[in-house]
Scaffold this active site. Structure first.
Site, PDB file in Angstrom:
ATOM      1  N   GLY A 192       0.803  -1.225   0.000  1.00  0.00           N
ATOM      2  CA  GLY A 192       0.000   0.000   0.000  1.00  0.00           C
ATOM      3  C   GLY A 192       0.830   1.266   0.000  1.00  0.00           C
ATOM      4  O   GLY A 192       1.987   1.270  -0.445  1.00  0.00           O
ATOM      5  N   ASP A 204      -5.841  -7.285  -7.336  1.00  0.00           N
ATOM      6  CA  ASP A 204      -5.498  -7.138  -5.913  1.00  0.00           C
ATOM      7  C   ASP A 204      -4.249  -6.282  -5.767  1.00  0.00           C
ATOM      8  O   ASP A 204      -3.176  -6.647  -6.241  1.00  0.00           O
ATOM      9  CB  ASP A 204      -5.241  -8.512  -5.276  1.00  0.00           C
ATOM     10  CG  ASP A 204      -6.490  -9.361  -5.271  1.00  0.00           C
ATOM     11  OD1 ASP A 204      -7.577  -8.822  -4.988  1.00  0.00           O
ATOM     12  OD2 ASP A 204      -6.375 -10.567  -5.580  1.00  0.00           O
ATOM     13  N   LEU A 205      -4.387  -5.189  -5.062  1.00  0.00           N
ATOM     14  CA  LEU A 205      -3.288  -4.225  -4.917  1.00  0.00           C
ATOM     15  C   LEU A 205      -2.009  -4.881  -4.366  1.00  0.00           C
ATOM     16  O   LEU A 205      -2.030  -5.485  -3.299  1.00  0.00           O
ATOM     17  CB  LEU A 205      -3.731  -3.101  -3.959  1.00  0.00           C
ATOM     18  CG  LEU A 205      -2.730  -1.966  -3.763  1.00  0.00           C
ATOM     19  CD1 LEU A 205      -2.502  -1.208  -5.046  1.00  0.00           C
ATOM     20  CD2 LEU A 205      -3.199  -1.048  -2.652  1.00  0.00           C
ATOM     21  N   ASP A 206      -0.919  -4.727  -5.075  1.00  0.00           N
ATOM     22  CA  ASP A 206       0.405  -5.190  -4.634  1.00  0.00           C
ATOM     23  C   ASP A 206       0.458  -6.698  -4.408  1.00  0.00           C
ATOM     24  O   ASP A 206       1.341  -7.187  -3.688  1.00  0.00           O
ATOM     25  CB  ASP A 206       0.852  -4.467  -3.352  1.00  0.00           C
ATOM     26  CG  ASP A 206       0.981  -2.964  -3.556  1.00  0.00           C
ATOM     27  OD1 ASP A 206       1.138  -2.537  -4.704  1.00  0.00           O
ATOM     28  OD2 ASP A 206       0.920  -2.224  -2.561  1.00  0.00           O
ATOM     29  N   GLU A 207      -0.483  -7.436  -5.004  1.00  0.00           N
ATOM     30  CA  GLU A 207      -0.526  -8.884  -4.771  1.00  0.00           C
ATOM     31  C   GLU A 207      -0.212  -9.683  -6.030  1.00  0.00           C
ATOM     32  O   GLU A 207      -0.246 -10.906  -6.011  1.00  0.00           O
ATOM     33  CB  GLU A 207      -1.910  -9.291  -4.238  1.00  0.00           C
ATOM     34  CG  GLU A 207      -2.272  -8.742  -2.876  1.00  0.00           C
ATOM     35  CD  GLU A 207      -1.583  -9.478  -1.738  1.00  0.00           C
ATOM     36  OE1 GLU A 207      -0.761 -10.375  -1.992  1.00  0.00           O
ATOM     37  OE2 GLU A 207      -1.850  -9.114  -0.576  1.00  0.00           O
TER      38      GLU A 207
END
Lengths: 291, 291, 291, 291
Positions: free
Chosen positions: A209, A234-237
Site C-alpha cells: 500500500g 489485488d493491490l500489490d498482490e
C-alpha cells in the site's frame, strides 16, 4: 531509432502446461525439422512427473520470417494433439511496443527511456502517459510522444481510465507503471488486455500500500527494497517478477530512504521490463517462472 | 579458552538521552582528564537541536580497571547534573556472558559456538539450554555445559520457563534464541531482566509468525531473508538489529529455501550478537541505533 | 536550480593528523563555546595511541556565515598550537562546484546530471567538457554549459590539456571523469590543483588499464565490478573511494558485461561523488577514510 | 549417515562439444525412448551456429540403475556417430566421494563437514588429510577418518605428495583444498587424475598468491572477496567456479579482513562444491559453464 539487441532470425518459443514424457523431444525435433538450431533452452518441471511444465527455447533459423507460418502450423499439429500445452512463438527481431504510465516522480520513467535509447531494451516506446505535465519536455526530447491525462479527484476513475484506454488500445503490447501513483480498476485491466508491470517501492509483501518508505522508517528496518510485479485486481498482490534490497541505517530519514530507494526501484524495474521483453517470464497462478 | 578480541585497557561508554549543546565536549573532556585517549567515537542526533542523542565512545586508558570507579563517579557528577542523559560504561576486557537457547535446528547454535571458539566473539558461553537433546554432544565438545529443559505441550509454559529462569538468573548478561522455536512469555522476559536476541527466518515485517519459508514460497518472492531483533512481548515486533537477504528462484522448493536461508540466518545472527557484545547497539523505542 | 540537500547553518569540520589525547575534547569544546551543536561526529584512530587521527564533525550553528571567521580563528589558535593537526571547515549551505569530463559513453555523465537536477547532490555543475560532441544537446537540456575539446591523436596531450585547464582553472572545486577515456598528465593534475575523481570499469586492482570487460570475459570471472578513486599520476592506482560488484554468468558476452557494468559504474561513481561533496572522504597516503 | 538430497531414479547427463543442429532433439528423443522424463534442462551455445555446445539434462527414470547400461549404449550409438560430442551420465542417487585437504585454518573444513552432516551436500567424505594435527578430534567427531601428512620444509614436496597420493588414489572422485596452504605439483595433479577444487581468499585475479588480505589492506579496497576454482598447474589461474565479495571499511585491520573474509570463503567454497557434486559445472578451456 535502432534497437541493437534485437536478434534477426531468432525466435523464442514458450511452452507450458501439464508435464508428460516426451515434450522436450517433440519440441526440439520440430525445431530441427523446420531448419532451426537451438541457441538456448531452459526447462523447469514442478514435479518429477505429472506437475506443471515450463520451457523456453530460443532458436536461430535463417529466413525466419518466411518460415514462421509453417512452424506455427507444425506447432499446432504437434503440441495441440498429443500434449496438453499452451505455447507462444515470437520473432526476436520484432520489438514489443511498451507504453509507460507515470506521475510526478521521474526516475523510473527517465531510466527506461534512457535505456531504450542506448539500445538496451528490445522495445519501441509509442507513448508516455502521465497525470502530470512535468516530464513532457524530457519525454519528448527522447523522441517519444507524451500525453497528459489528468487524474480526476475522487474514487471514480472511469473518465480518465477511458481516455487512457483509448490511447493504448491496439497500440501497445505491454504497459509499464513507472511510479504511476493511481490504482487501475479491474475493468480497465480487463479491457486493456495486455500485461501491466508495476514497480512497488518496498520488498513485498512487506509494506503493502501507500507510503512504504515512511512505514519502513517507523519499523526500523535495516534494508529497503523494491518489487516489480504484474498488476492484478489485488493491490500489490500480483505475480512478482523481480526484487532487490539495499542496506540503510538508523541515520537515514524517510526522505533519504526514498532517495536511496529510487536507485533500487529503477534497477529492479529495468530488469523486469528487460526480462518481460525478452519473453523470459512465464506467469503461473500467482507466481512467475523467470528463465 | 582465550577470547582474542577482548581489548585490555579499553572502555566503551554509551550515552543517550535528550540532545543539548555541549554533550560531546563534556564527555570528551571527562575522558581526557581521566587519562583516557579516544579511539573511536560515533555520535548521532535525530534532529539539529533538541531531539534524541546517542553516542558511543571507545577509549584507551592504561590501568583501566583501577581507574573505573573514579571515572564512574565523574560521569555521575558530570552527566547527572547538567544533562538529561543515561549512560553505561563497560570494560572491554571483560567478556559478556551469553546463554544460548536452541531447539532441533543446530545451524545457528553451532555457528555461534564455533565463532566463539575461534575468538571472534567477545563473550563467554556459560550454558546452552535446549528443549531437545540432539545437540548435547556437539555442544559439550566445545566445552560448554548443556541443559535439557523439555517443552511441555500446551499453552502453559510456566513450568519449563521457571526451570530455564532458574538456570539463567544471575548467570548471564544476555540470551540468544538460536532458532529456539518457543515463544517466551512477557512474565519470563521481565523476570529474566537481560536482553534477549532472536533470529527470525524472514525479512521482517514480511512473513511474521510460523513457517515463513512456506509463506515465501507461496507468495513467489525472489529474495528470502533473515532478521535478528531484540525480543519483546509482541511476537516478531521487537527492535531490529540486523537483516539480510539472498536471491532465490522459482525452482527452489520451500525445503530448498530453508536450506539456503540457514546460511543467511547464521550470518545475520552472528553479526547481531557481535554488535551487541561490542556495545554497538542502542535501543530507542522500537528502533536500534547501530554504531 | 535549487539543490535541496544543502544544509543551512550547518558546518562540516575535518580534522586529521597525529593522534594525541584530548583532540576530541578540544574540538568539541571549541564548537560549544562558538555556539554550535554537534549533529554528527565520526572519529577514527589507526592505533590505540600515537597513530594517525581522523575526525569529521557536522555541527549546527544559527547564523553560521557570520560566525565562520571567528570559528576559523579559534581553530587556528586551538589546533595550530597544541596539536599537530590539519583541518578544514566548510559551510554545508555552499555547494561545491563540480566539472565533468566525458567522452562518448554517456551513462555516468547523464546519471550525474540527472541526480543533480533531482537535488540529490550538493553541488553546482558549471560545465561539462567532452572530447566528443555527441552529448552536447543532452547536457545543455539540463541547463549546463557544454564545451568540446577534441583529443589530439598521438602521445602529446599538452594542447588539449591546456584548453581544458583554461576552462577549469578557478571555476571548479573538483572534477569528475565520467568515463573520460583519456589519461591526464601529472603536469595537468598539478596545475589543476583540485581533486579529480575517476570511475574505472573493473574491481581494482583486477583488470587495470584498457578494456577491463574484455579481460574479465577472458578470465571467466563470475562477478564484475567498478571502482571510483582519486586520480594520481599512476594509472588506476589512486586512493579508492568506493567499489561494488554484480554477478554475471558464462552466458554474458563482453558486450553484455559492458552493458550490465554500466549500472554498477553509475551507482559507484554517484556514491563517490556524493561522499566527496559531503566532505566524508579523507585521503591518507594511498587510502581513503570514508565517514 | 544419510545424505537426503540424493535423488533416487534421477540421472544427470552432461553433453558438450561442437554445436550443430539437432543435438537437443537427438538427446531428448533418446531419453524419451529409454523411458525417462526430463526434469530440468539447461543448454548454452557460444554462437548462433557452429560454436561450442553445452547441455545438462536431469531426467527421472523408474528403475534407473537397471536401465543405465542400455542408456549408455544408446548414447554411444547416437552421439558417437552423428555428432562430435563428449558426454557423461551420472546416477544422482550415488554420492560423489570427496576428500578434503586442510591446514591449520579450520573454517572451510568444518563448514563442509557440517553441511555434509546436515545432508546438504550429495557426497561422502572418505577422509580428511591435513599437514597439521589440530583438527583431528573435530574431524573424527563427524565420523570422518583423519590422516596427518606433515609438510616437509623446502621446495621438494614429493615425499608428502606421494603419501597423500597413496591415500587418495582410487578412493575419491574429487578433492577439495579447504585453505590447504601448500602448492600441489603438476606431477601430483596428473597422477591424482580427479578434479581438485581450491578456495582462494581474494577476488581473483586481484591479489594472486600469498597474503591477499594484507595486500587488500595495503591497496585500500572497499570490498574483499573469495574465489573457488579448479586447480591447474598455474597458481590461482584455474577455471573459476564461483566468487563473491563483501563490504569492508578503512577501520578493518588486515586481521579483521581475514576474520570477515572467512565467512565469504566458506560460502563460496560450499557453493562451488555443491555445484560440482551436482554435475552443474562444465570446464571449457580456462572457463566454466555453471548450469
Amino acid at each position: 531509432m535502432a534497437a541493437p539487441n534485437l536478434r534477426p532470425d531468432h525466435a523464442c518459443l514458450i511452452v507450458h502446461g501439464k508435464d508428460q514424457p516426451g515434450i522436450v523431444a517433440a519440441v526440439s525435433a520440430l525445431i530441427t525439422r523446420n531448419g532451426g538450431n537451438i541457441v538456448a533452452l531452459d526447462q523447469y518441471s514442478e514435479e518429477p512427473t505429472g506437475g506443471a511444465y515450463f520451457q523456453r527455447v530460443v532458436f536461430h533459423r535463417p529466413n525466419l520470417a518466411a518460415a514462421l507460418p509453417e512452424i506455427q502450423a507444425d506447432l499446432e499439429a504437434t503440441l495441440g494433439s498429443a500434449f496438453d500445452l499452451q505455447w507462444s512463438l515470437t520473432d526476436q527481431s520484432t520489438p514489443k511496443r511498451m507504453a509507460i504510465l507515470a506521475s510526478q516522480q521521474d526516475h523510473c520513467l527517465l531510466d527506461l527511456l534512457w535505456r531504450h535509447r542506448r539500445g538496451d531494451l528490445p522495445v519501441t516506446v509509442p507513448m508516455v502517459i502521465s497525470n502530470h505535465t512535468s516530464s513532457a519536455e524530457d519525454v519528448r526530447s527522447f523522441g517519444v510522444p507524451f500525453f497528459h491525462v489528468p487524474s480526476v479527484p475522487g474514487p471514480d476513475k472511469s473518465a480518465s481510465e477511458a481516455k487512457i484506454l483509448e490511447l493504448l488500445k491496439g497500440n501497445v503490447d505491454f504497459v509499464v507503471l513507472a511510479r504511476y501513483m493511481q490504482i487501475l480498476s479491474p475493468a480497465f485491466l480487463e479491457q486493456l488486455g495486455v500485461p501491466v508491470i508495476n514497480i512497488h517501492h518496498s520488498f513485498l509483501p512487506a509494506f503493502i500500500g501507500a507510503e512504504p518508505y515512511r512505514k519502513a522508517k517507523e519499523r526500523g528496518v535495516k534494508l529497503i527494497g523494491a518489487t516489480s510485479h504484474y498488476v492484478t485486481g489485488d493491490l500489490d498482490e500480483g505475480p512478482i517478477i523481480e526484487q532487490d534490497t539495499i542496506r540503510v541505517t538508523h541515520a537515514d530519514s524517510a526522505a533519504e530512504l526514498a532517495r536511496r530507494g529510487a536507485d533500487v526501484e529503477r534497477q529492479v524495474l529495468s530488469r523486469a521490463v528487460l526480462w518481460h521483453a525478452e519473453d523470459r517470464v512465464i506467469r503461473h497462478g500467482n507466481h512467475t517462472i523467470v528463465f
